[in-house]
Design a protein around this motif. Structure first.
Motif, PDB file in Angstrom:
ATOM      1  N   GLY A  19      33.663  39.967  47.495  1.00 32.66           N
ATOM      2  CA  GLY A  19      34.568  41.087  47.733  1.00 32.66           C
ATOM      3  C   GLY A  19      35.712  41.051  46.732  1.00 32.66           C
ATOM      4  N   GLY A  20      36.108  42.217  46.241  1.00 33.86           N
ATOM      5  CA  GLY A  20      37.268  42.286  45.346  1.00 33.86           C
ATOM      6  C   GLY A  20      38.511  41.898  46.125  1.00 33.86           C
ATOM      7  N   ALA A 145      37.247  38.746  59.244  1.00 35.98           N
ATOM      8  CA  ALA A 145      37.439  38.566  57.798  1.00 35.98           C
ATOM      9  C   ALA A 145      38.852  38.134  57.450  1.00 35.98           C
ATOM     10  N   LEU A 195      31.342  38.410  50.751  1.00 31.22           N
ATOM     11  CA  LEU A 195      32.168  37.269  51.156  1.00 31.22           C
ATOM     12  C   LEU A 195      33.495  37.240  50.407  1.00 31.22           C
ATOM     13  N   GLY A 196      34.518  36.766  51.116  1.00 33.09           N
ATOM     14  CA  GLY A 196      35.804  36.526  50.465  1.00 33.09           C
ATOM     15  C   GLY A 196      36.215  35.072  50.589  1.00 33.09           C
ATOM     16  N   THR A 197      36.457  34.645  51.827  1.00 31.75           N
ATOM     17  CA  THR A 197      37.016  33.310  52.075  1.00 31.75           C
ATOM     18  C   THR A 197      36.172  32.199  51.446  1.00 31.75           C
ATOM     19  N   SER A 286      46.129  33.930  53.425  1.00 33.42           N
ATOM     20  CA  SER A 286      45.218  34.863  54.073  1.00 33.42           C
ATOM     21  C   SER A 286      43.784  34.376  53.915  1.00 33.42           C
ATOM     22  N   ASP A 290      35.985  32.296  59.271  1.00 32.53           N
ATOM     23  CA  ASP A 290      34.898  31.479  58.739  1.00 32.53           C
ATOM     24  C   ASP A 290      35.410  30.274  57.948  1.00 32.53           C
TER      25      ASP A 290
HETATM   26  C1  FMN Z   1      43.217  37.017  50.126  1.00 28.96           C
HETATM   27  C2  FMN Z   1      42.325  38.202  50.344  1.00 28.96           C
HETATM   28  C3  FMN Z   1      42.576  39.367  49.625  1.00 28.96           C
HETATM   29  C4  FMN Z   1      41.734  40.478  49.798  1.00 28.96           C
HETATM   30  N1  FMN Z   1      41.979  41.599  49.051  1.00 28.96           N
HETATM   31  C5  FMN Z   1      41.120  42.655  49.148  1.00 28.96           C
HETATM   32  C6  FMN Z   1      41.281  43.790  48.295  1.00 28.96           C
HETATM   33  O1  FMN Z   1      42.188  43.847  47.456  1.00 28.96           O
HETATM   34  N2  FMN Z   1      40.377  44.802  48.425  1.00 28.96           N
HETATM   35  C7  FMN Z   1      39.339  44.760  49.335  1.00 28.96           C
HETATM   36  O2  FMN Z   1      38.549  45.702  49.395  1.00 28.96           O
HETATM   37  N3  FMN Z   1      39.183  43.707  50.158  1.00 28.96           N
HETATM   38  C8  FMN Z   1      40.031  42.650  50.076  1.00 28.96           C
HETATM   39  N4  FMN Z   1      39.845  41.556  50.890  1.00 28.96           N
HETATM   40  C9  FMN Z   1      38.753  41.567  51.887  1.00 28.96           C
HETATM   41  C10 FMN Z   1      37.438  41.087  51.280  1.00 28.96           C
HETATM   42  O3  FMN Z   1      36.945  42.056  50.368  1.00 28.96           O
HETATM   43  C11 FMN Z   1      36.355  40.856  52.351  1.00 28.96           C
HETATM   44  O4  FMN Z   1      36.163  42.018  53.111  1.00 28.96           O
HETATM   45  C12 FMN Z   1      36.655  39.713  53.285  1.00 28.96           C
HETATM   46  O5  FMN Z   1      37.229  38.625  52.605  1.00 28.96           O
HETATM   47  C13 FMN Z   1      35.353  39.273  53.969  1.00 28.96           C
HETATM   48  O6  FMN Z   1      35.588  38.359  54.985  1.00 28.96           O
HETATM   49  P1  FMN Z   1      35.583  36.762  54.777  1.00 28.96           P
HETATM   50  O7  FMN Z   1      36.904  36.455  54.160  1.00 28.96           O
HETATM   51  O8  FMN Z   1      35.433  36.255  56.160  1.00 28.96           O
HETATM   52  O9  FMN Z   1      34.443  36.422  53.880  1.00 28.96           O
HETATM   53  C14 FMN Z   1      40.666  40.431  50.726  1.00 28.96           C
HETATM   54  C15 FMN Z   1      40.423  39.244  51.435  1.00 28.96           C
HETATM   55  C16 FMN Z   1      41.231  38.135  51.255  1.00 28.96           C
HETATM   56  C17 FMN Z   1      40.926  36.874  52.009  1.00 28.96           C
END
Ligand code: FMN
Length: 325
Positions: A19-20, A145, A195-197, A286, A290
């Motif tokens: 994820g961005g 998330a 995924l992000g985290t 943040s 998970d």
């Molecule tokens: C620190 C952080 C910054 C994020 N910034 C964005 C963002 O700029 N744009 C966006 O579409 N999603 C953003 N997300 C959400 C992620 O794209 C994604 O939906 C999310 O991390 C998925 O859940 P997970 O962290 O449990 O894998 C962000 C997530 C985190 C943890």
């Protein structure tokens, strides 16, 4: 090998997408995910137009594989969007639109540049709005998330969205960090995971080592939905809360949000200094629930390889062995 419709649509080997993330995705991480056979996406909210252009050039130096660029619609800037359209990434990924924004206009401009459109939604109505506006892929983001989230959990949200937007492909996001999550997402009807985290706890992620270690150390029970980081940054999100670790910074201000509004710019400086110093007690951290599934910092290559291998093993081993007769 697990192969789904999203692999064909995006030209990738594995249905695993980064994820961005503003401030947590830069060129080395994005390119590493794409080079590992997944799909890397660059967040843009921490950049201006010039730094975005540099970052895109740095991705192109590191990979010839497809990647995406993410824009938060409620604060999209024309100059930045123009950089993205000129770069013609495989995907323009959008999230967090205000209800009065015209999605069709942004989606059409991305399509005209030759890009696919991905839109992240935390509610079925928002996914339907994006589908009607011409999106190619929907991301169903559950409240587990990290980052900004809505209220619905992934387990009910993903199948609801799959049904509502069919035949558009859906990626499941939120709470997924390993092959169990990928197998579960596929069982719910998703074509892959975002995924992000998990990708934040990699050497390639642009975060202080202390923050990566905080994810590893977290048992996943220590996050909270809060508006405190946004009150400090003075950015009003359209209907989102931020999932952050309940650390000293959050506990200091919880219930005293009015005091943040009085001191926002001074607090913003404190927060930036704590972030730069890797001070995990006084910065805003943040990450998703998970984090409780993540027990080491490992390379992007290993993350993608392990997720896919574990999901394959679950599907062809345990799940298949449950079928009798
Ligand atoms: C620190 C952080 C910054 C994020 N910034 C964005 C963002 O700029 N744009 C966006 O579409 N999603 C953003 N997300 C959400 C992620 O794209 C994604 O939906 C999310 O991390 C998925 O859940 P997970 O962290 O449990 O894998 C962000 C997530 C985190 C943890």
């Amino acid at each position: 090998m697990i192969h789904t419709a999203i692999c064909d649509l995006l030209g990738i080997t594995h249905p695993v997408v980064l994820g961005g993330m503003g401030s947590a995705t830069t060129a080395p991480l994005v390119a590493a995910v794409s080079n590992a056979g997944g799909f890397g996406t660059l967040g843009t909210s921490a950049f201006d137009a010039a730094t975005l252009a540099n970052e895109v050039a740095a991705i192109c130096e590191r990979t010839v594989k497809p990647f995406g660029i993410n824009h938060l619609l409620f604060q999209i800037q024309e100059e930045m969007f123009a950089v993205t359209l000129r770069a013609k990434p495989a995907v323009v990924a959008f999230a967090w639109a205000r209800k009065d924004q015209n999605l069709r206009d942004y989606f059409q401009r991305a399509h005209d540049a030759g890009c696919k459109v991905m839109h992240m939604a935390g509610e079925v109505a928002e996914a339907l709005r994006a589908t009607e506006a011409g999106a190619d892929v929907i991301v169903a983001q559950g409240t587990e998330a990290g980052g900004h989230v809505g209220w619905m959990a992934s387990l009910p949200l993903v199948p609801m969205m799959v049904k509502a937007v069919a035949p558009l492909p859906v990626l499941a996001a939120g709470g997924i960090a390993d092959g169990r999550g990928l197998a579960a997402a596929l069982a719910l009807g998703a074509e892959g995971v975002l995924l992000g985290t998990r990708f934040m706890a990699t050497p390639e992620a642009p975060l202080h080592t202390n923050f990566k270690q905080a994810i590893v150390d977290s048992d996943g029970h220590d996050t909270v939905l809060t508006e405190i980081p946004d009150l400090v940054s003075q950015r009003v999100w359209p209907g989102a809360m931020s999932r952050a670790q309940r650390n000293r910074f959050i506990e200091r201000w919880a219930g005293r949000e009015w005091a943040i509004r009085q001191n926002a710019s001074a607090l913003g400086k404190e927060l930036a200094a704590a972030r730069a110093a890797g001070d995990i007690d006084n910065a805003s951290l943040s990450f998703g629930q998970d984090a409780g599934l993540i027990d080491s910092i490992k390379s992007v290559h290993d993350v993608v390889r392990d997720i896919v291998a574990e999901a394959e093993q679950i599907i062809s081993g345990r799940l298949t062995s449950l079928i009798r007769g």
